[in-house]
Design a protein around this motif. Structure first.
Motif, PDB file in Angstrom:
ATOM      1  N   ILE A  20       0.837  -1.200   0.000  1.00  0.00           N
ATOM      2  CA  ILE A  20       0.000   0.000   0.000  1.00  0.00           C
ATOM      3  C   ILE A  20       0.874   1.253   0.000  1.00  0.00           C
ATOM      4  O   ILE A  20       0.605   2.217  -0.721  1.00  0.00           O
ATOM      5  CB  ILE A  20      -0.967  -0.004   1.200  1.00  0.00           C
ATOM      6  N   THR A  21       1.937   1.236   0.771  1.00  0.00           N
ATOM      7  CA  THR A  21       2.853   2.383   0.796  1.00  0.00           C
ATOM      8  C   THR A  21       3.522   2.578  -0.556  1.00  0.00           C
ATOM      9  O   THR A  21       3.629   3.698  -1.043  1.00  0.00           O
ATOM     10  CB  THR A  21       3.920   2.196   1.896  1.00  0.00           C
ATOM     11  N   ALA A  22       3.966   1.492  -1.180  1.00  0.00           N
ATOM     12  CA  ALA A  22       4.632   1.607  -2.482  1.00  0.00           C
ATOM     13  C   ALA A  22       3.683   2.159  -3.545  1.00  0.00           C
ATOM     14  O   ALA A  22       4.043   3.062  -4.305  1.00  0.00           O
ATOM     15  CB  ALA A  22       5.183   0.247  -2.916  1.00  0.00           C
ATOM     16  N   VAL A  23       2.463   1.633  -3.607  1.00  0.00           N
ATOM     17  CA  VAL A  23       1.493   2.110  -4.604  1.00  0.00           C
ATOM     18  C   VAL A  23       1.121   3.565  -4.334  1.00  0.00           C
ATOM     19  O   VAL A  23       1.148   4.409  -5.241  1.00  0.00           O
ATOM     20  CB  VAL A  23       0.230   1.216  -4.620  1.00  0.00           C
ATOM     21  N   ALA A  24       0.787   3.874  -3.079  1.00  0.00           N
ATOM     22  CA  ALA A  24       0.365   5.232  -2.737  1.00  0.00           C
ATOM     23  C   ALA A  24       1.483   6.248  -2.939  1.00  0.00           C
ATOM     24  O   ALA A  24       1.257   7.335  -3.481  1.00  0.00           O
ATOM     25  CB  ALA A  24      -0.144   5.278  -1.293  1.00  0.00           C
ATOM     26  N   ALA A  25       2.698   5.908  -2.518  1.00  0.00           N
ATOM     27  CA  ALA A  25       3.818   6.845  -2.672  1.00  0.00           C
ATOM     28  C   ALA A  25       4.138   7.073  -4.148  1.00  0.00           C
ATOM     29  O   ALA A  25       4.416   8.209  -4.559  1.00  0.00           O
ATOM     30  CB  ALA A  25       5.052   6.320  -1.937  1.00  0.00           C
ATOM     31  N   THR A  26       4.101   6.019  -4.949  1.00  0.00           N
ATOM     32  CA  THR A  26       4.342   6.171  -6.388  1.00  0.00           C
ATOM     33  C   THR A  26       3.313   7.117  -6.991  1.00  0.00           C
ATOM     34  O   THR A  26       3.652   8.021  -7.761  1.00  0.00           O
ATOM     35  CB  THR A  26       4.307   4.804  -7.095  1.00  0.00           C
ATOM     36  N   ALA A  27       2.048   6.941  -6.622  1.00  0.00           N
ATOM     37  CA  ALA A  27       0.984   7.799  -7.148  1.00  0.00           C
ATOM     38  C   ALA A  27       1.146   9.246  -6.698  1.00  0.00           C
ATOM     39  O   ALA A  27       1.032  10.173  -7.508  1.00  0.00           O
ATOM     40  CB  ALA A  27      -0.379   7.254  -6.714  1.00  0.00           C
ATOM     41  N   VAL A  28       1.412   9.446  -5.418  1.00  0.00           N
ATOM     42  CA  VAL A  28       1.543  10.810  -4.880  1.00  0.00           C
ATOM     43  C   VAL A  28       2.712  11.540  -5.526  1.00  0.00           C
ATOM     44  O   VAL A  28       2.591  12.708  -5.922  1.00  0.00           O
ATOM     45  CB  VAL A  28       1.694  10.771  -3.339  1.00  0.00           C
ATOM     46  N   ILE A  29       3.845  10.868  -5.653  1.00  0.00           N
ATOM     47  CA  ILE A  29       5.027  11.508  -6.236  1.00  0.00           C
ATOM     48  C   ILE A  29       4.787  11.836  -7.707  1.00  0.00           C
ATOM     49  O   ILE A  29       5.063  12.955  -8.159  1.00  0.00           O
ATOM     50  CB  ILE A  29       6.278  10.623  -6.037  1.00  0.00           C
ATOM     51  N   ALA A  30       4.258  10.894  -8.471  1.00  0.00           N
ATOM     52  CA  ALA A  30       3.985  11.148  -9.894  1.00  0.00           C
ATOM     53  C   ALA A  30       2.961  12.258 -10.062  1.00  0.00           C
ATOM     54  O   ALA A  30       3.121  13.141 -10.913  1.00  0.00           O
ATOM     55  CB  ALA A  30       3.508   9.868 -10.572  1.00  0.00           C
ATOM     56  N   ASP A  31       1.901  12.230  -9.251  1.00  0.00           N
ATOM     57  CA  ASP A  31       0.849  13.243  -9.342  1.00  0.00           C
ATOM     58  C   ASP A  31       1.369  14.626  -8.961  1.00  0.00           C
ATOM     59  O   ASP A  31       0.959  15.635  -9.526  1.00  0.00           O
ATOM     60  CB  ASP A  31      -0.317  12.842  -8.435  1.00  0.00           C
ATOM     61  N   HIS A  32       2.297  14.676  -8.024  1.00  0.00           N
ATOM     62  CA  HIS A  32       2.869  15.965  -7.608  1.00  0.00           C
ATOM     63  C   HIS A  32       3.803  16.540  -8.676  1.00  0.00           C
ATOM     64  O   HIS A  32       3.697  17.712  -9.036  1.00  0.00           O
ATOM     65  CB  HIS A  32       3.633  15.801  -6.293  1.00  0.00           C
ATOM     66  N   TYR A  33       4.707  15.705  -9.187  1.00  0.00           N
ATOM     67  CA  TYR A  33       5.746  16.218 -10.077  1.00  0.00           C
ATOM     68  C   TYR A  33       5.319  16.328 -11.536  1.00  0.00           C
ATOM     69  O   TYR A  33       5.970  17.032 -12.303  1.00  0.00           O
ATOM     70  CB  TYR A  33       7.026  15.389  -9.954  1.00  0.00           C
ATOM     71  N   ASP A  34       4.225  15.695 -11.946  1.00  0.00           N
ATOM     72  CA  ASP A  34       3.853  15.776 -13.367  1.00  0.00           C
ATOM     73  C   ASP A  34       3.555  17.209 -13.794  1.00  0.00           C
ATOM     74  O   ASP A  34       3.994  17.653 -14.859  1.00  0.00           O
ATOM     75  CB  ASP A  34       2.727  14.802 -13.732  1.00  0.00           C
ATOM     76  N   ASP A  35       2.864  17.970 -12.966  1.00  0.00           N
ATOM     77  CA  ASP A  35       2.564  19.366 -13.311  1.00  0.00           C
ATOM     78  C   ASP A  35       3.841  20.201 -13.401  1.00  0.00           C
ATOM     79  O   ASP A  35       3.993  21.028 -14.300  1.00  0.00           O
ATOM     80  CB  ASP A  35       1.622  19.987 -12.280  1.00  0.00           C
ATOM     81  N   LYS A  92       2.637  15.775 -21.757  1.00  0.00           N
ATOM     82  CA  LYS A  92       1.304  15.501 -21.231  1.00  0.00           C
ATOM     83  C   LYS A  92       1.383  14.536 -20.060  1.00  0.00           C
ATOM     84  O   LYS A  92       2.182  13.613 -20.055  1.00  0.00           O
ATOM     85  CB  LYS A  92       0.425  14.895 -22.328  1.00  0.00           C
ATOM     86  N   ARG A  93       0.495  14.787 -19.082  1.00  0.00           N
ATOM     87  CA  ARG A  93       0.359  13.889 -17.946  1.00  0.00           C
ATOM     88  C   ARG A  93      -0.458  12.673 -18.361  1.00  0.00           C
ATOM     89  O   ARG A  93      -1.120  12.692 -19.402  1.00  0.00           O
ATOM     90  CB  ARG A  93      -0.354  14.602 -16.795  1.00  0.00           C
ATOM     91  N   ALA A  94      -0.460  11.649 -17.552  1.00  0.00           N
ATOM     92  CA  ALA A  94      -1.242  10.441 -17.853  1.00  0.00           C
ATOM     93  C   ALA A  94      -2.700  10.782 -18.081  1.00  0.00           C
ATOM     94  O   ALA A  94      -3.342  10.289 -19.006  1.00  0.00           O
ATOM     95  CB  ALA A  94      -1.089   9.409 -16.742  1.00  0.00           C
ATOM     96  N   SER A  95      -3.265  11.643 -17.236  1.00  0.00           N
ATOM     97  CA  SER A  95      -4.686  11.984 -17.348  1.00  0.00           C
ATOM     98  C   SER A  95      -4.990  12.820 -18.593  1.00  0.00           C
ATOM     99  O   SER A  95      -6.150  12.909 -18.995  1.00  0.00           O
ATOM    100  CB  SER A  95      -5.171  12.717 -16.093  1.00  0.00           C
ATOM    101  N   ASP A  96      -3.967  13.438 -19.189  1.00  0.00           N
ATOM    102  CA  ASP A  96      -4.178  14.204 -20.418  1.00  0.00           C
ATOM    103  C   ASP A  96      -4.291  13.279 -21.622  1.00  0.00           C
ATOM    104  O   ASP A  96      -4.801  13.682 -22.662  1.00  0.00           O
ATOM    105  CB  ASP A  96      -3.002  15.173 -20.660  1.00  0.00           C
ATOM    106  N   ILE A  97      -3.839  12.048 -21.469  1.00  0.00           N
ATOM    107  CA  ILE A  97      -3.814  11.092 -22.570  1.00  0.00           C
ATOM    108  C   ILE A  97      -4.943  10.082 -22.459  1.00  0.00           C
ATOM    109  O   ILE A  97      -5.577   9.730 -23.441  1.00  0.00           O
ATOM    110  CB  ILE A  97      -2.446  10.364 -22.612  1.00  0.00           C
ATOM    111  N   VAL A  98      -5.184   9.604 -21.233  1.00  0.00           N
ATOM    112  CA  VAL A  98      -6.177   8.556 -20.988  1.00  0.00           C
ATOM    113  C   VAL A  98      -7.108   9.022 -19.882  1.00  0.00           C
ATOM    114  O   VAL A  98      -6.668   9.602 -18.897  1.00  0.00           O
ATOM    115  CB  VAL A  98      -5.468   7.250 -20.536  1.00  0.00           C
TER     116      VAL A  98
END
Length: 153
Positions: free
Chosen positions: A120-135, A144-150
């Motif tokens: 849970i920590t690995a999945v959540a931390a990966t998501a938080v870091i990617a979501d923070h730094y993509d912008d 483009k971020r993941a959400s800009d494509i899919v």
């Protein structure tokens, strides 16, 4: 310390670990997606984390969490310096480039002894870091971020 014997992880361990991963995802990320190839995906914010169980040694496997952070960024020395410095600052995991210059954030944990908290920590931390730094990366280098494509909602 026992010598690591690199080789193919037994299919039983890979199957067992995939089953444990799916059960833990079901409990903590009920909106996860399972794929026929044994991979899983969890969407959070503007990113999607892919979870894959891979062979490592004869007695262990790894659970790899990878988020596509930005696709189509202009790869410059300044961007590479930024990503490498962030790798030095982050507690675990790191940024990397795929063959097509997609920027990813990835981290791996051992599969044979993986527990709920680790996954849970690995999945959540990966998501938080990617979501923070993509912008930040898009502002710096385009793309483009993941959400800009899919549509990941």
């Amino acid at each position: 310390m026992e010598d690591l014997k690199f080789g193919t992880t037994g299919e039983n361990l890979l199957t067992e670990t995939r089953g444990r991963v799916e059960k833990l995802l079901m409990d903590s990320f009920p909106d996860y997606v399972a794929f026929e190839n044994g991979a899983f995906a969890v969407s959070r914010g503007s990113t999607r984390v892919m979870i894959v169980v891979r062979s490592f040694t004869e007695l262990d496997c790894v659970v790899e969490c990878t988020a596509h952070v930005v696709v189509g960024a202009t790869i410059t020395p300044e961007l590479m310096s930024f990503l490498l410095r962030k790798n030095a600052e982050l507690h675990f995991g790191g940024f990397g480039l795929l063959f097509d210059n997609t920027i990813v954030f990835t981290q791996s944990i051992t599969g044979a002894t993986m527990d709920r908290s680790e996954l849970i920590t690995a999945v959540a931390a990966t998501a938080v870091i990617a979501d923070h730094y993509d912008d930040e990366i898009v502002a710096m280098a385009g793309g483009k971020r993941a959400s800009d494509i899919v549509d990941i909602e």
